[in-house]
Every structure is written in C-alpha cells, then in structure tokens.
Design a protein around this motif. Structure first.
Motif, PDB file in Angstrom:
ATOM      1  N   GLN A  55     -40.520   2.625  18.426  1.00  7.95           N
ATOM      2  CA  GLN A  55     -40.193   3.268  19.697  1.00  7.95           C
ATOM      3  C   GLN A  55     -38.724   3.059  20.070  1.00  7.95           C
ATOM      4  OE1 GLN A  55     -42.249   5.056  21.779  1.00  7.95           O
ATOM      5  NE2 GLN A  55     -40.510   5.352  23.117  1.00  7.95           N
ATOM      6  N   GLY A  56     -38.190   3.974  20.886  1.00  9.11           N
ATOM      7  CA  GLY A  56     -36.862   3.788  21.441  1.00  9.11           C
ATOM      8  C   GLY A  56     -36.851   2.702  22.497  1.00  9.11           C
ATOM      9  N   GLY A  57     -35.667   2.365  22.945  1.00 10.74           N
ATOM     10  CA  GLY A  57     -35.530   1.303  23.933  1.00 10.74           C
ATOM     11  C   GLY A  57     -34.117   0.751  23.940  1.00 10.74           C
ATOM     12  N   PRO A  58     -33.982  -0.602  23.824  1.00 13.59           N
ATOM     13  CA  PRO A  58     -35.039  -1.590  23.596  1.00 13.59           C
ATOM     14  C   PRO A  58     -35.867  -1.852  24.853  1.00 13.59           C
ATOM     15  CG  PRO A  58     -32.964  -2.703  23.978  1.00 13.59           C
ATOM     16  CD  PRO A  58     -32.651  -1.231  23.978  1.00 13.59           C
ATOM     17  N   GLY A  59     -37.032  -2.442  24.651  1.00 17.70           N
ATOM     18  CA  GLY A  59     -37.812  -2.903  25.777  1.00 17.70           C
ATOM     19  C   GLY A  59     -38.996  -2.045  26.161  1.00 17.70           C
TER      20      GLY A  59
END
Length: 433
Positions: A55-59
C-alpha cells in the motif's frame, strides 16, 4: 488460526504472522503482521501464484476492498493476492498516540519509529514469504510508497521477486528531502492553477475561507485547530483523479448565516476534519520525511523549511494582495502536531526524528544496475506526490525496467483505472508489448 469468509465473487482469508521488531535481533522482541488473502471464488482450490500488494503511505493499512474492486479483479484472474498491513498500520501491531507511550518517553519512541521504514517492511515480507508461498518468489505490486518499498526489495532481496510492478512510486535513489520538496512546491502550484482554471469561482471561495481563518480561532468538533495553513493542506486532494472536483464541492458551501454573522458550517467542518485528521494514520505524519533520509543529514522539517523559499504559499501575503490562495500538497509540518489532537502528544517524538542524523541507505544503486527481475512502472506525468523527473532518472538506473509514462491518470491511477493499469504493467513486465 486462520478465518475464511466470502464477499461477492471472492473468498477472503485473514492471516497473522509474527516477525522480529528488529530483524538484526531475530531472537528479540516480536510484533504481529496482519494480511488478508483474496482469491476468486471459482479458483479457490487451484495452485495459483501469489501477488503481494504494498500500500501507499507510509502509515496506511492495505485497502479494504469489497469484492473485486479497482485493480483486484484483474489480479484475481491469475493470482492469489495478499493485502499486507505494513508494520505499524491497520491490524499489524498499530503505532499511534495510544500505543507509543508503552515504549517510554519521546526518545524511546523516536528510536522505536526508526524500525518502520521500507527496509524493515521488505524484511517482513521476506520473513513471511516462505509461510505464504512455500518459498516461491512472488509478484509485488507497489503503489506510491509501496513502490518505494518495491525498489528497496529489488535492492536487498531480489531473489524473493518473480516480477515487480510499480504505480506512481519510483523514488529518487539519492535525493534528500529538501530536493524532493523543492521539486514539489512548483508542481503543486501548477495543480492549483489547473484547479482554478476549471473552477474559477473557487478563487474567491478559497480566499474567503482563508480570510475567515486568519481572523477567527476555529476548532473543529474533534478538537482539531483549523488554521489557514492546515486548510491549505487540503490541496493534497489535487493528486487524485477526482480530487479537484471533491475540493470544489467542499468549498462551495463552506459558510452559513448565523445570528452573529457568517460562520463555517457544521457540514463543512465535519468534512474537513475527516480529510485532515491523522487519527487513522498517525505513522504517516511521524515518519513521512524519513522515507527520504539515507545518510547523516537530518530532514529537519524539510517541507516547512523549503516552503519559506516559495513565498507565494504564504496565505497572509496572498490575502493582502490579489493573488489566488495556493493550496499545498503532500507535506508534513511541525505545526500539524499542534493542530491535530491525534498528533499533539507526539510532537516531541516527531521533532527528535526530524533531528536524527544516522539514517541508513534504502537503495543499492549497484544492485539495481545489475537487476534481473522483470520490472514495470507506471509513471504519472506531473504526479503531485512523486516527481516525474526523479522517477525517470531512477527508471534509467534500474536494469531492464520498463516505464509507461501517462497523463491519463493522477497518482491514484491503479485505483481509478480499474484493471487497465495493472493489465498494462503485466504486459510490460512480460515483454508482451
């Protein structure tokens, strides 16, 4: 224990894994990773290759899809898909203002957070891969920050990869955070100009809201302090395909008449706090600039420092003249830790991370230059979040990487484009086009 259940057209299985907090100390403390397996209902019993989604992000935890949304339907034609909540996100031993005090004070918390960058995420993937695939390499699809992690994967564990697919996530191999933001502010200004060209009525609307925030102390129902600088960060919407339209609809009914005069409406405030709050992804604010740190230079609140080099983003100066208010993009600032109640207890921790000078490299240029893994990357022209020139320089540095440069999509193309983006990347990686 695993749990399986159904959604339209798919079977989901939840998995939990135990990995070391510090992979250099495998016998030390452990954390839990959560991942969701997805397989097409008519392929449940088949021996399928695996695709890991980063997934994109971070976080941010992995997308919570319903059925075969976005790119997932295309992937399920060939793969079992593993949607991983990267360490510290989603259901993977979460990191936030509630859990970080278990580590001690700000110094201990900051030291803990250094273990949540891309290199640790890749080592997590390698730790769980034998349990998932039986040791076979898998295809990785990395969106945005997930693409950054994929380049790290190619740098430190390419043997784990069958193919690498990257969407909007080719990082510079050597740019400091200052270089990233010096490229980002002019790009953001172009996106804002394009928004105002589409919706010229929003020029006055944005100025009116900003003027109100400069002259009133506005605290949203959640306790979020809405300053004009915080309002400007709504420009982050302009990086998605429908973001300009969403921003327009947000601005069009911001005010309501009250006995004491115009005020920001409850409906506007409710929408804004949902868009601006970091309660669901505090790790993003804490470690975002560290994804650009690879040597002894501190990030030192880079986005805030570099912003001063672009005075056109100063709302007070803008409102004193006739220029349109400029929104900002994907930036984290120290004052966010005063605005957001989810971040306030972590301000000192964030400051210690910003001052840190012992960052380790995330990419291996020599190994990337000798790469043998098929790699395909979608590069979105004038992407708000990731600089196109930086991405193309990295593409040239990774042996065999094939790019698809397009202005058909914004940063969220892999979601907004349905199966088309993934289909194109698979064809490129397989040398079918």
């Amino acid at each position: 224990m695993t749990v399986s259940y159904r959604q339209p057209g798919v079977v989901l299985t939840d998995h939990r894994f135990t990995v070391p907090l510090d992979h250099d100390d495998p016998s030390g403390e452990t954390i839990e990773l959560f991942a969701r397996e997805v397989v097409a209902r008519d392929r449940v019993g088949r021996d399928l290759p695996w695709l890991l989604y980063l997934q994109g992000g971070p976080g941010f935890g992995a997308n919570r899809f319903i059925g075969k949304q976005a790119w997932l339907g295309r992937a399920l034609q060939e793969y079992r898909v593993l949607l991983l909540d990267q360490r510290g996100t989603g259901n993977s031993t979460p990191v936030n203002r509630q859990t970080l005090p278990l580590r001690g004070g700000p110094a201990e918390q900051a030291a803990h957070l250094t273990r949540f960058r891309g290199d640790a995420i890749v080592r997590d993937c390698e730790a769980i891969r034998p349990q998932v695939t039986g040791g076979a390499p898998w295809t990785v699809l990395g969106q945005s920050f997930g693409g950054f992690c994929t380049v790290t994967y190619l740098s430190i564990a390419p043997e784990g990869l069958d193919q690498a697919l990257i969407t909007g996530g080719l990082p510079s191999l050597d740019a400091h955070a200052d270089d990233v933001y010096r490229a980002a502010y002019p790009r953001t200004e172009r996106k804002v100009a394009a928004h105002y060209a589409r919706y010229p009525q929003d020029v006055e609307r944005a100025r009116r809201i900003a003027d109100h925030l400069l002259t009133h102390d506005v605290v949203l129902p959640s306790g979020y302090r809405l300053t004009v600088e915080a309002f400007q960060t709504l420009g982050v919407l302009l990086g998605s395909g429908d973001g300009s339209h969403r921003l327009h609809y947000l601005l069009e009914d911001a005010f309501v008449r009250t006995p004491s005069g115009p005020a920001l409406s409850d409906a506007f405030q409710e929408q804004v706090q949902g868009l601006l709050s970091y309660a669901g992804h505090p790790l993003y604010a804490l470690i975002h600039e560290s994804i650009y740190a690879q040597d002894d230079r501190p990030t030192a609140w880079s986005a805030e420092r570099v912003r001063s080099e672009f005075p056109q983003f100063d709302a007070a100066k803008t409102l004193a003249g006739d220029e349109p208010l400029l929104f900002t993009g994907e930036t984290v600032h120290p004052w966010l830790f005063d605005c957001d109640p989810a971040l306030r207890p972590l301000r000192e921790t964030a400051g210690l991370l910003a001052a840190r000078t012992d960052w380790t490299p995330l990419y291996d240029p020599a190994r990337l230059a000798a790469n043998e893994v098929p790699v395909a990357a979608a590069v979105y022209h004038d992407d708000l979040y990731v600089d196109t020139a930086h991405s193309l320089a990295t593409a040239r540095a990774i042996r065999g990487l094939r790019t698809w440069v397009t202005d058909e999509f914004e940063h969220d193309g892999v979601r907004a484009g349905g199966p088309r983006v993934l289909d194109r990347l698979l064809a490129l990686a397989r040398d079918d086009v």
